[in-house]
Design an enzyme around this catalytic site. Structure first.
Site, short mmCIF file in Angstrom:
data_model
loop_
_atom_site.label_atom_id
_atom_site.label_comp_id
_atom_site.label_asym_id
_atom_site.label_seq_id
_atom_site.Cartn_x
_atom_site.Cartn_y
_atom_site.Cartn_z
N GLY A 277 -9.65 6.21 6.29
CA GLY A 277 -10.92 6.36 6.98
C GLY A 277 -11.99 6.87 6.05
N LYS B 264 1.59 4.33 -3.11
CA LYS B 264 1.54 5.78 -2.87
C LYS B 264 2.87 6.42 -3.24
CE LYS B 264 -1.78 4.94 0.81
NZ LYS B 264 -1.88 4.62 2.25
N ASP C 46 0.83 -1.21 0.00
CA ASP C 46 0.00 0.00 0.00
C ASP C 46 0.87 1.27 0.00
OD1 ASP C 46 -2.78 1.40 0.85
OD2 ASP C 46 -1.20 2.08 2.21
#
Lengths: 400, 400
Positions: free
Chosen positions: B294, B197, B193
């Site tokens: 989130g 990025k 992950d």
């Protein structure tokens, strides 16, 4: 793309920094200096002599100039320059926090009337892109708090005092020698500079146009080495904090030294660095940290505004009447002075303690910001002993 | 302004967060949901039944839809959605870091051909507006370093392990229970992950399109409580750091756990929080800190992209051929495993020490990233013992 031909007022620290960046970016963008207006035409400058003038008219009468950059010190003159540019429809960029804070309402009216782009990222916390971030990100969130260290000079002084145990006056001289503090340091050390920035952020984060004289701001002029070492012995540091807090539909704000502990992020922000943290419903807490001042850091912010103007950017946050600004909030502070009588200047709602240490008298207690606003603080040191604000209704908010 | 009619793919954590924000912002902006495509039409959702469908065609054939939002998990399907939207000229927003990282080159070609706006702020570090900031601010500066904590799940696990002395597996279960970690946590705990990025940031900060398999990334799957407590006893913590460093015209990057000390900012970044710091010539060092993941924090980033598309925003940073990506750089690491033989998997250029502690074998030394790339790390823990990178020419850079 049409070549941007800049007419710049001022060639001090930020003006020169911008000049470096524009010179550097010429190869990437159609941008050039057309004229630079300075006060003293005889002083030697980095810029070529043929574009220098000491007559403002030379800029406003030059039809080639399609962007005005205002980077002078005097707020009233700066307003004249900016308002003339807005009236003439020439996009304008400024980094003058005092001017923007004081003339905020008038500038808004002019922009509404003439629809001229006006950006001022460089006015708030140097390199930190706080206005852009508020504009692009926080219009769709519900901000409850904005807080930070907005003044590099005082943070540098406090760092020096804490680390090297040197008194305020020597730390100030060092800051002046390094170019952080002005010859007249009043605006920094009395908390005026962060107050102007706070006023601008009140508008951009909460849509409030609060007169600057209604914002309580005190600085570190009267901080003694005794205050510093007393805090240090307890594992604490002073930081000159600026904050805005919303509670229901009320908003309060202040600039005041505060005791921070090692677990607080502000404890880690040293020297001339600044930070701004924003707390909002959806985003949670975010923090932006960087150089709050300086030739190139502020120059980059101004340059970013120039490209913003090219790309048709304008601030869209409007004054929001749902919220009201209040000073009827209570905070817990300590005050200190060498003269015991001076402690009576502050009208406490509730006094906790009075004591003496190393020739200084101290008093702690709870006080309203309203009451502090009417206090003469020239000879007093005032510091927050915690990060709590109590709104009038008696609801206590514990703020982290 | 024309009403934005959204066709959204996916209604998971971020999709639902965005739904809340759009619902909330309807009063301020002409924006509405037209259709939402989900896999399981029978599952109960917050969104009204009449706009739900499980047929992608329903969205692409609906002429009312003028914005596609892609928020599904599968990278290949996501690419199909995004590329279809780009080809049809429908502006599109996505938060799928894996898809953008893997299909970066193809997407660039499609955008160049079809000129369709495509934004993806939500794909990199949740609420932190890093792509916007790079786009608006850092095009005019010379970036030398980008560094940060890009994964909230592993940071949460490391915080739990450090504070509560619980083993990795229990900390992972806790992260899953709290909704931070997926049922299959591979992408987080193996550093994939943050690698995706990092790949996107290599493009946006240095203009480099580096294949993801050329970026070395290792995670915390094999971190033992022994590693944590050994560090803690020395006043150190592990943080899963991602970094990109430029030296002259060479750029290197990696994702790896690193030992940080209390005076490092990364030491203070706990739980699911992320940060990104950018070091550049004019701006100095800046840092953005916030919620890296989130429902609502990422939802705000996606919503900001939606308004960006409305305002005609597009990313302008292009692939820059002046710089070259290299893995021929040397770093100092420790490796650990319960099986001594496994330590031989790593080909050190210079070995410093081999030791045993509480049933774990350790080895420290200097190694090239190239050599690590060809190492099977499934059973090994690898950690940086300092923040130094040595480029091939033998010039050592001490990085703060």
């Amino acid at each position: 793309m049409k070549t941007i031909k800049i007419g710049q007022f001022g060639f001090g620290c930020v003006g020169e920094g911008l000049f470096d960046i524009v010179t550097d970016q010429k190869k990437n963008l159609p941008i050039a200096y057309q004229k630079i207006c300075i006060r003293d035409i005889n002083k030697s400058r980095k810029a070529p002599l043929e574009i220098l003038t000491d007559n403002p008219k030379d800029l406003f009468e030059d039809v080639e100039i399609n962007l005005i950059v205002e980077l002078i010190n005097d707020a009233d003159h700066a307003f004249k320059i900016v308002s003339t540019a807005i009236r003439k429809g020439i996009p304008v960029v400024s980094a003058n926090k005092k001017m923007i804070a004081i003339y905020y309402g008038e500038i808004q009216k002019l922009i509404a009337e003439y629809k001229t782009p006006f950006l001022y990222e460089g006015a708030v916390c140097g390199a930190i892109p706080i206005l852009q971030t508020l504009e692009n990100y926080y219009q769709f969130d519900k901000i409850s708090k904005v807080e930070g260290i907005f003044n590099g000079t005082t943070n540098y002084i406090l760092t020096k005092q804490f680390e090297e145990k040197i008194p305020f006056n020597l730390a100030l001289k060092d800051a002046q020698a390094k170019g952080f503090a002005e010859v007249d340091p009043t605006s920094d050390i009395d908390g005026l500079d962060p107050k102007y920035k706070l006023k601008i952020l009140l508008a951009h984060s909460f849509g409030l146009d609060v007169p600057v004289d209604q914002i309580f701001a005190t600085g570190i002029r009267n901080i003694s080495q005794n205050d510093i070492s007393y805090a240090k012995n307890k594992g604490l540091k002073y930081r000159l904090i600026s904050k805005i807090i919303k509670h229901e539909n009320q908003v309060c704000a202040l600039v005041c030294p505060i005791l921070v502990k090692e677990s607080d992020l502000a404890y880690k922000i040293d020297h001339e660095n600044n930070y701004v943290s924003i707390t909002a419903e959806y985003t949670g807490k975010q923090l932006l940290y960087g150089k709050g001042a300086g030739s190139h850091p502020t120059g980059i912010a101004v340059f970013s505004d120039i490209t913003g103007v090219i790309n048709g950017l304008s601030y869209t946050k409007s004054i929001d009447s749902n919220l009201s600004f209040t000073n009827e909030v209570f905070i817990e502070i300590l005050i200190s002075a060498q003269n015991l009588k001076l402690l009576d200047n502050v009208k406490f709602n509730e006094a906790y303690q009075v004591y003496e240490s190393q020739g200084y008298f101290y008093k702690t207690g709870k006080v309203s910001i309203n009451s502090l606003l009417s206090t003469v603080t020239d000879d007093l040191f005032i510091g927050l002993i915690n990060n709590k604000v109590e709104f009038e209704k008696g609801e206590e908010l514990l703020l982290v």
